[in-house]
Design a protein around this motif. Structure first.
Motif, short mmCIF file in Angstrom:
data_model
loop_
_atom_site.label_atom_id
_atom_site.label_comp_id
_atom_site.label_asym_id
_atom_site.label_seq_id
_atom_site.Cartn_x
_atom_site.Cartn_y
_atom_site.Cartn_z
N UNK A 322 1.81 8.55 -1.44
CA UNK A 322 0.72 7.87 -2.14
C UNK A 322 1.04 6.39 -2.30
N UNK A 323 0.20 5.55 -1.72
CA UNK A 323 0.33 4.10 -1.87
C UNK A 323 -0.67 3.66 -2.95
N UNK A 324 -0.14 3.18 -4.08
CA UNK A 324 -0.98 2.69 -5.18
C UNK A 324 -1.28 1.22 -4.91
N UNK A 325 -2.49 0.94 -4.48
CA UNK A 325 -2.86 -0.42 -4.09
C UNK A 325 -3.30 -1.24 -5.29
N UNK A 326 -2.93 -2.52 -5.27
CA UNK A 326 -3.40 -3.48 -6.27
C UNK A 326 -4.27 -4.56 -5.63
N UNK A 327 -4.83 -4.31 -4.47
CA UNK A 327 -5.55 -5.34 -3.71
C UNK A 327 -6.87 -5.72 -4.36
N UNK A 328 -7.31 -4.97 -5.36
CA UNK A 328 -8.52 -5.37 -6.10
C UNK A 328 -8.17 -5.90 -7.48
N UNK A 329 -6.86 -6.09 -7.75
CA UNK A 329 -6.42 -6.60 -9.05
C UNK A 329 -6.52 -8.12 -9.08
N UNK A 330 -6.20 -8.70 -10.23
CA UNK A 330 -6.27 -10.16 -10.38
C UNK A 330 -4.95 -10.83 -10.06
N UNK A 331 -3.90 -10.07 -9.91
CA UNK A 331 -2.59 -10.64 -9.62
C UNK A 331 -1.65 -9.60 -9.09
N UNK A 332 -0.50 -10.05 -8.56
CA UNK A 332 0.52 -9.20 -7.97
C UNK A 332 -0.07 -8.33 -6.87
N UNK A 333 -0.51 -8.99 -5.81
CA UNK A 333 -1.06 -8.30 -4.66
C UNK A 333 -0.22 -8.60 -3.43
N UNK A 334 -0.23 -7.67 -2.48
CA UNK A 334 0.40 -7.92 -1.19
C UNK A 334 -0.40 -8.93 -0.38
N UNK A 335 0.29 -9.63 0.51
CA UNK A 335 -0.43 -10.43 1.50
C UNK A 335 -1.36 -9.49 2.26
N UNK A 336 -2.58 -9.95 2.52
CA UNK A 336 -3.60 -9.06 3.09
C UNK A 336 -3.13 -8.41 4.39
N UNK A 337 -2.54 -9.22 5.29
CA UNK A 337 -2.12 -8.64 6.57
C UNK A 337 -0.98 -7.65 6.39
N UNK A 338 -0.12 -7.87 5.37
CA UNK A 338 0.98 -6.94 5.12
C UNK A 338 0.46 -5.64 4.50
N UNK A 339 -0.53 -5.76 3.67
CA UNK A 339 -1.19 -4.57 3.10
C UNK A 339 -1.79 -3.72 4.22
N UNK A 340 -2.51 -4.36 5.13
CA UNK A 340 -3.15 -3.62 6.22
C UNK A 340 -2.10 -2.99 7.14
N UNK A 341 -1.02 -3.73 7.42
CA UNK A 341 0.02 -3.20 8.30
C UNK A 341 0.72 -2.00 7.65
N UNK A 342 0.94 -2.07 6.35
CA UNK A 342 1.57 -0.94 5.64
C UNK A 342 0.71 0.31 5.78
N UNK A 343 -0.59 0.16 5.60
CA UNK A 343 -1.48 1.33 5.72
C UNK A 343 -1.42 1.88 7.15
N UNK A 344 -1.42 1.00 8.14
CA UNK A 344 -1.34 1.45 9.53
C UNK A 344 -0.07 2.26 9.78
#
Length: 474
Positions: A322-344
């Motif tokens: 389970x990957x708990x994503x914070x990409x819709x939060x206001x802070x402490x987010x992964x770089x977008x491309x790194x977030x996408x690569x992790x999911x891949x």
């Protein structure tokens, strides 16, 4: 001869009529269930319902020591760690806690037991202001207790949890459940080192919690997880707040608490373990424990959420990531491309090894869904944040693991300490570099810690997941 219908029926006749009536109701009702005892006893004479030989205890609200041979019960410290102390026979009067003993040398320093309960700040003046005075706690002799309290005290029976923290950090899911409640139960559970693997314990549930410095709305978090957990575990618990504490003080009468656990964050901050972890609950882990100490809590929470443990275990095979994503939060987010690569990379594990992979934003799930997902999860990962508090509900196993992503150079031990305390493996990550509980970096919050450009090497994370899962399969 016909009997005079106006005569009074005998007790036997009343009982016989009741049984016949009940039989006909049951026989013609179409519902052939066992007879209800309640229907029968309703017709029995009252004197037949009670056994007069059974002694009935007096309802006692006061303990007296009016004669010279009677003395106020001495306070006993059942167990103690800085900030977490269980007392028997603790007195409260006029807003002050009293420890009654003729051996004051056996009592730990007051600053390790309690504080003034003011807001926590790090400047020297604030630290000094937290030191308890005679207004917060007094240690007195039996003779002094007799002089102060008179000839008795009002009893408060059962277990009381006296929570002496300010409201500063309480209204937060992690700080309440994974720090304060976590430490409370770790302390209290040490009184029963034989808690079973199924969560059976001989400990009586606490009767009440006293929030000495909080109003009624100052401990509930935004999504109401705090009260949900507390009420699911202790449904009969009553709560009193700062105005109730003032009410009791204003009565001008002493109260004798049967058993009480005082928790105090400021007192815990003076302990050795706190200096290493910055977590107040860490002090409680110096006390004896059952390896299953947390199971009664998870079991109660699961049941309240309507979850069946057997079905959770069954749906946890194959392993769940389970990957708990914070990409819709206001802070402490992964770089977008790194977030996408992790999911891949995680989806590649799913496709190749049939692992279950979940990418979730916890705030979009109900409480029941969050708990159920965590209970099935084998590896939970995400950027440092409140969503990782769900690790509390993970099932401990040799491969159960938490992975936490930080901005390089940044680290705090919130979730590492929680995982470690539950026997769950832990990996922290800086990009493509990982560290575990054996080689943790020092706590630090560099520029970028709270930002939205946190890097992570998705391939390295996926490879570590595979190593963990395959190692346990061999």
């Amino acid at each position: 001869m016909l009997r005079n219908i106006s005569s009074v029926p005998t007790k036997r006749e009343v009982l016989l009529l009741a049984i016949i009536f009940t039989f006909f109701v049951w026989a013609f009702s179409g519902d052939q269930r066992p007879l209800s005892i309640g229907l029968i006893t309703a017709f029995l004479p009252k004197q037949d319902l009670f056994n007069e030989e059974i002694p009935v205890e007096d309802w006692r609200t006061r303990l007296s020591w009016s004669s010279e041979s009677d003395v106020p019960p001495q306070t006993n410290i059942v167990l103690h760690a800085p900030g977490w102390t269980v007392f028997d026979n603790l007195y409260v009067a006029n807003g002050t806690v009293f420890v009654v003993t003729n051996q004051p040398e056996t009592v730990p320093p007051r600053e390790m037991l309690i504080s003034t309960g003011i807001e926590l700040r790090n400047d020297a003046e604030s630290v000094a202001a937290r030191l308890p005075t005679n207004h917060e706690m007094r240690i007195i002799s039996i003779e002094e207790a007799r002089e102060l309290f008179g000839d008795g005290a009002t009893l408060v029976d059962g277990v009381t949890w006296m929570m002496n923290d300010p409201p500063q950090l309480i209204r937060h899911y992690y700080h309440w459940v994974a720090e304060i409640f976590f430490g409370f139960w770790r302390t209290y559970s040490s009184l029963d080192p034989s808690i079973s693997a199924s969560g059976i314990s001989s400990l009586p549930a606490p009767r009440r919690i006293w929030f000495v410095h909080l109003d009624a709305d100052q401990w509930r978090d935004k999504v109401h997880f705090n009260e949900w957990v507390l009420r699911s575990v202790f449904p009969s618990l009553t709560a009193e707040y700062s105005n109730d504490w003032i009410d009791r003080a204003g009565l001008g009468r002493p109260f004798l608490l049967d058993r009480v656990l005082i928790s105090d964050r400021a007192a815990a901050m003076r302990g050795k373990n706190y200096h290493e972890t910055s977590r107040p609950s860490s002090e409680a882990f110096s006390l004896p424990e059952s390896s299953h100490w947390w199971v009664p809590i998870t079991t109660s929470v699961m049941e309240f959420a309507g979850l069946d443990e057997a079905s959770i275990v069954a749906t946890s095979t194959p392993p769940v990531i389970t990957y708990v994503s914070r990409q819709t939060a206001r802070g402490r987010m992964l770089m977008t491309e790194h977030h996408n690569r992790l999911i891949e990379e995680l989806y590649e594990l799913r496709d190749k090894y049939a692992y279950e992979v979940n990418v979730v934003s916890m705030e979009k799930l109900s409480r029941e869904e969050q708990i159920g997902l965590a209970a099935r999860t084998t590896i939970m990962m995400g950027v440092h944040g409140n969503g990782l508090t769900s690790l509390l509900w993970m099932k401990r196993s040799p491969r159960t693991t938490v992975m936490e992503f930080f901005y390089p150079g940044g680290f705090t031990r919130d979730y590492q300490n929680t995982a470690y305390s539950l026997g769950i493996s832990y990996y922290g990550w800086w990009g493509n570099v990982s560290f575990t509980s054996e080689n943790l970096p020092r706590r630090d919050y560099p520029d970028g810690f709270q930002g939205n450009e946190i890097p992570i090497d998705g391939k390295a994370v996926a490879e570590t997941c595979l190593e963990i899962l395959q190692a346990q399969d061999q």
